[in-house]
Design a protein around this motif. Sequence first.
Motif, PDB file in Angstrom:
ATOM      1  N   ARG A 206      25.984 -11.698  -3.494  1.00 47.75           N
ATOM      2  CA  ARG A 206      24.544 -11.612  -3.729  1.00 47.75           C
ATOM      3  C   ARG A 206      24.307 -10.493  -4.740  1.00 47.75           C
ATOM      4  NH1 ARG A 206      23.738 -11.073   2.450  1.00 47.75           N
ATOM      5  NH2 ARG A 206      23.048  -8.951   1.973  1.00 47.75           N
ATOM      6  N   ILE A 207      23.098 -10.461  -5.304  1.00 48.77           N
ATOM      7  CA  ILE A 207      22.730  -9.385  -6.226  1.00 48.77           C
ATOM      8  C   ILE A 207      21.516  -8.650  -5.660  1.00 48.77           C
ATOM      9  CG2 ILE A 207      21.934  -8.822  -8.580  1.00 48.77           C
ATOM     10  CD1 ILE A 207      24.756  -9.953  -8.625  1.00 48.77           C
ATOM     11  N   GLY A 208      21.636  -7.316  -5.542  1.00 45.67           N
ATOM     12  CA  GLY A 208      20.504  -6.496  -5.108  1.00 45.67           C
ATOM     13  C   GLY A 208      19.512  -6.356  -6.255  1.00 45.67           C
ATOM     14  N   HIS A 209      18.297  -6.809  -6.039  1.00 49.55           N
ATOM     15  CA  HIS A 209      17.223  -6.831  -7.061  1.00 49.55           C
ATOM     16  C   HIS A 209      17.486  -7.930  -8.099  1.00 49.55           C
ATOM     17  CE1 HIS A 209      15.433  -3.271  -5.342  1.00 49.55           C
ATOM     18  NE2 HIS A 209      16.609  -2.677  -5.389  1.00 49.55           N
ATOM     19  N   GLY A 210      18.280  -7.605  -9.124  1.00 46.50           N
ATOM     20  CA  GLY A 210      18.648  -8.630 -10.124  1.00 46.50           C
ATOM     21  C   GLY A 210      17.503  -9.181 -10.943  1.00 46.50           C
ATOM     22  N   ILE A 211      16.390  -8.457 -10.961  1.00 48.40           N
ATOM     23  CA  ILE A 211      15.201  -9.030 -11.625  1.00 48.40           C
ATOM     24  C   ILE A 211      15.352  -9.154 -13.139  1.00 48.40           C
ATOM     25  CG2 ILE A 211      13.540  -8.433  -9.817  1.00 48.40           C
ATOM     26  CD1 ILE A 211      12.808  -5.973 -11.511  1.00 48.40           C
ATOM     27  N   LYS A 212      16.310  -8.381 -13.722  1.00 44.81           N
ATOM     28  CA  LYS A 212      16.508  -8.480 -15.178  1.00 44.81           C
ATOM     29  C   LYS A 212      17.145  -9.819 -15.569  1.00 44.81           C
ATOM     30  CE  LYS A 212      14.573  -4.671 -16.238  1.00 44.81           C
ATOM     31  NZ  LYS A 212      15.194  -3.350 -16.134  1.00 44.81           N
ATOM     32  N   ALA A 213      17.522 -10.612 -14.583  1.00 49.83           N
ATOM     33  CA  ALA A 213      18.041 -11.958 -14.881  1.00 49.83           C
ATOM     34  C   ALA A 213      17.015 -12.742 -15.696  1.00 49.83           C
ATOM     35  CB  ALA A 213      18.368 -12.701 -13.584  1.00 49.83           C
ATOM     36  N   ILE A 214      15.748 -12.443 -15.466  1.00 49.38           N
ATOM     37  CA  ILE A 214      14.666 -13.176 -16.134  1.00 49.38           C
ATOM     38  C   ILE A 214      14.729 -13.011 -17.659  1.00 49.38           C
ATOM     39  CG2 ILE A 214      12.859 -11.362 -16.090  1.00 49.38           C
ATOM     40  CD1 ILE A 214      12.284 -15.051 -15.145  1.00 49.38           C
ATOM     41  N   THR A 215      15.406 -11.962 -18.125  1.00 52.96           N
ATOM     42  CA  THR A 215      15.456 -11.702 -19.569  1.00 52.96           C
ATOM     43  C   THR A 215      16.567 -12.489 -20.265  1.00 52.96           C
ATOM     44  OG1 THR A 215      16.992  -9.834 -19.343  1.00 52.96           O
ATOM     45  CG2 THR A 215      14.625  -9.322 -19.236  1.00 52.96           C
ATOM     46  N   ASN A 216      17.398 -13.204 -19.480  1.00 56.66           N
ATOM     47  CA  ASN A 216      18.500 -13.914 -20.122  1.00 56.66           C
ATOM     48  C   ASN A 216      18.776 -15.274 -19.471  1.00 56.66           C
ATOM     49  OD1 ASN A 216      21.586 -14.523 -20.481  1.00 56.66           O
ATOM     50  ND2 ASN A 216      21.053 -13.096 -22.115  1.00 56.66           N
ATOM     51  N   PHE A 217      18.651 -16.311 -20.263  1.00 54.94           N
ATOM     52  CA  PHE A 217      18.821 -17.676 -19.770  1.00 54.94           C
ATOM     53  C   PHE A 217      20.210 -17.880 -19.144  1.00 54.94           C
ATOM     54  CE2 PHE A 217      20.152 -22.097 -20.483  1.00 54.94           C
ATOM     55  CZ  PHE A 217      19.134 -22.767 -19.821  1.00 54.94           C
ATOM     56  N   ASP A 218      21.258 -17.398 -19.840  1.00 56.15           N
ATOM     57  CA  ASP A 218      22.626 -17.620 -19.345  1.00 56.15           C
ATOM     58  C   ASP A 218      22.869 -16.932 -18.005  1.00 56.15           C
ATOM     59  OD1 ASP A 218      23.194 -19.144 -21.533  1.00 56.15           O
ATOM     60  OD2 ASP A 218      24.062 -17.485 -22.696  1.00 56.15           O
ATOM     61  N   THR A 219      22.274 -15.754 -17.826  1.00 55.41           N
ATOM     62  CA  THR A 219      22.442 -15.050 -16.543  1.00 55.41           C
ATOM     63  C   THR A 219      21.827 -15.885 -15.413  1.00 55.41           C
ATOM     64  OG1 THR A 219      22.352 -12.932 -17.680  1.00 55.41           O
ATOM     65  CG2 THR A 219      21.985 -12.884 -15.305  1.00 55.41           C
ATOM     66  N   MET A 220      20.646 -16.427 -15.672  1.00 55.77           N
ATOM     67  CA  MET A 220      19.991 -17.253 -14.639  1.00 55.77           C
ATOM     68  C   MET A 220      20.817 -18.507 -14.349  1.00 55.77           C
ATOM     69  SD  MET A 220      15.883 -16.959 -15.034  1.00 55.77           S
ATOM     70  CE  MET A 220      15.685 -17.359 -16.743  1.00 55.77           C
ATOM     71  N   GLU A 221      21.338 -19.128 -15.411  1.00 52.67           N
ATOM     72  CA  GLU A 221      22.159 -20.333 -15.225  1.00 52.67           C
ATOM     73  C   GLU A 221      23.404 -20.013 -14.399  1.00 52.67           C
ATOM     74  OE1 GLU A 221      21.528 -23.684 -16.099  1.00 52.67           O
ATOM     75  OE2 GLU A 221      19.596 -22.645 -16.201  1.00 52.67           O
ATOM     76  N   ASN A 222      23.979 -18.846 -14.697  1.00 51.18           N
ATOM     77  CA  ASN A 222      25.190 -18.418 -13.999  1.00 51.18           C
ATOM     78  C   ASN A 222      24.935 -18.173 -12.508  1.00 51.18           C
ATOM     79  OD1 ASN A 222      27.881 -17.952 -14.115  1.00 51.18           O
ATOM     80  ND2 ASN A 222      27.734 -15.972 -15.165  1.00 51.18           N
ATOM     81  N   LEU A 223      23.791 -17.563 -12.202  1.00 49.76           N
ATOM     82  CA  LEU A 223      23.419 -17.327 -10.796  1.00 49.76           C
ATOM     83  C   LEU A 223      23.299 -18.662 -10.065  1.00 49.76           C
ATOM     84  CD1 LEU A 223      20.664 -14.572 -11.244  1.00 49.76           C
ATOM     85  CD2 LEU A 223      22.808 -14.266  -9.995  1.00 49.76           C
ATOM     86  N   LYS A 224      22.660 -19.626 -10.738  1.00 49.98           N
ATOM     87  CA  LYS A 224      22.443 -20.937 -10.117  1.00 49.98           C
ATOM     88  C   LYS A 224      23.766 -21.665  -9.911  1.00 49.98           C
ATOM     89  CE  LYS A 224      19.060 -22.168 -13.089  1.00 49.98           C
ATOM     90  NZ  LYS A 224      18.118 -23.116 -13.723  1.00 49.98           N
ATOM     91  N   LYS A 225      24.578 -21.648 -10.969  1.00 47.95           N
ATOM     92  CA  LYS A 225      25.864 -22.368 -10.921  1.00 47.95           C
ATOM     93  C   LYS A 225      26.765 -21.805  -9.819  1.00 47.95           C
ATOM     94  CE  LYS A 225      28.899 -22.059 -14.298  1.00 47.95           C
ATOM     95  NZ  LYS A 225      29.025 -21.663 -15.682  1.00 47.95           N
ATOM     96  N   LYS A 226      26.752 -20.487  -9.675  1.00 45.99           N
ATOM     97  CA  LYS A 226      27.635 -19.842  -8.691  1.00 45.99           C
ATOM     98  C   LYS A 226      26.967 -19.715  -7.318  1.00 45.99           C
ATOM     99  CE  LYS A 226      31.125 -18.268 -11.507  1.00 45.99           C
ATOM    100  NZ  LYS A 226      30.947 -17.389 -12.649  1.00 45.99           N
ATOM    101  N   ASN A 227      25.709 -20.201  -7.215  1.00 50.29           N
ATOM    102  CA  ASN A 227      25.012 -20.168  -5.935  1.00 50.29           C
ATOM    103  C   ASN A 227      24.850 -18.739  -5.393  1.00 50.29           C
ATOM    104  OD1 ASN A 227      23.787 -21.357  -3.717  1.00 50.29           O
ATOM    105  ND2 ASN A 227      25.717 -21.626  -2.606  1.00 50.29           N
ATOM    106  N   ILE A 228      24.416 -17.843  -6.286  1.00 50.72           N
ATOM    107  CA  ILE A 228      24.234 -16.429  -5.921  1.00 50.72           C
ATOM    108  C   ILE A 228      22.727 -16.107  -5.903  1.00 50.72           C
ATOM    109  CG2 ILE A 228      24.672 -14.024  -6.619  1.00 50.72           C
ATOM    110  CD1 ILE A 228      27.214 -15.082  -8.033  1.00 50.72           C
TER     111      ILE A 228
END
Length: 327
Positions: A206-228
């Motif tokens: 899991r990621i604590g906070h992780g709100i900066k994911a919103i600034t990068n499409f690939d980071t969000m895709e990666n979270l989804k793909k890895k189910n994190i």
Amino acid sequence: MGKYDKLKKIELHCHLDGSLRIETVSEWTGKQEDKVKELLVSGSKTKDLNDYLKLFELPVSLLQTKSHLKEAAFELCEDLIKDNCIYAEIRFAPILHTSKNLEIDDVIDTVLKGAKRTFLKFNLILCMMRNMSFEDNKKVIDAAKKYLGKGVCAIDLAGSEENYPTSEFKELFEYARKNNVPFTVHAGEAGSHTDIDDAISFGASRIGHGIKAITNFDTMENLKKKNIPLEICLTSNVNTKAVQSYLDHPIKRLIDSGVEITINTDNRTVSDTTLSKEYAKLSKYFGFDTQDFYKSNLISLDHSFLSDLEKKELKEILKENYEKTLP
Ligand SMILES: [Zn+2]
């Protein structure tokens, strides 16, 4: 009584030292409660995460004895029960509590003892600290390995992201992985999406906070793909100025992008909040309703460090409680 008080909830991101009762700190220090509030509660006075972290100096200095640690753990569990929390993963950095004469094991044993005096179902997450030495953080992983399945469920990395980027901790997380110690990582709170990318590459559950994911499409895709999922702590993010206001928080945009989120308090006292209060704020600012909270609690449960059997049991309790709230 708030609208969401009766809803059963799961807490995955709550720091023990940031969640002491004001009246208890008042008793321990001999200071008036108003003065304690001034010293502990963030309010609007913190400028950034580093400033927010300074509010932990007093609670950490007070949590150096078995009696205080035990009382703090007991009271936090009691307070979580009052908030209708049915399972909590409580975190703290054991090394921070060894500046007098306690050893790491004493700290963990004592917190376990205090928490077990209540009927709350819980596990502990042991935090490594970004400003600590490699050797000290390694001791935290060794302790987690020793207590895994005996009240401890994982490790974490906390502290100043700006001064110590996540990339510097690769070797420690490799060591944790080799020892089968699961982990969540504070990342992308004050830092950037690259901190999240690094935590994902290390194998974070899991990621604590992780709100900066919103600034990068690939980071969000990666979270989804890895189910994190992200452990979102709304008020804390406003306090640390990770976001400028509640309405600026990306929680809704993250959900709409398909990223899984969980709702947590971070620090009940420092951020002057409870899960019920966080739910009420999400309802006020983003229109979340009971169904949204039911969904987020199912996500929390799914990504908790519990066994499949335990998850199944708690899922029934959440479901039954949710159905009761329906008209
Ligand atoms: Zn935190």
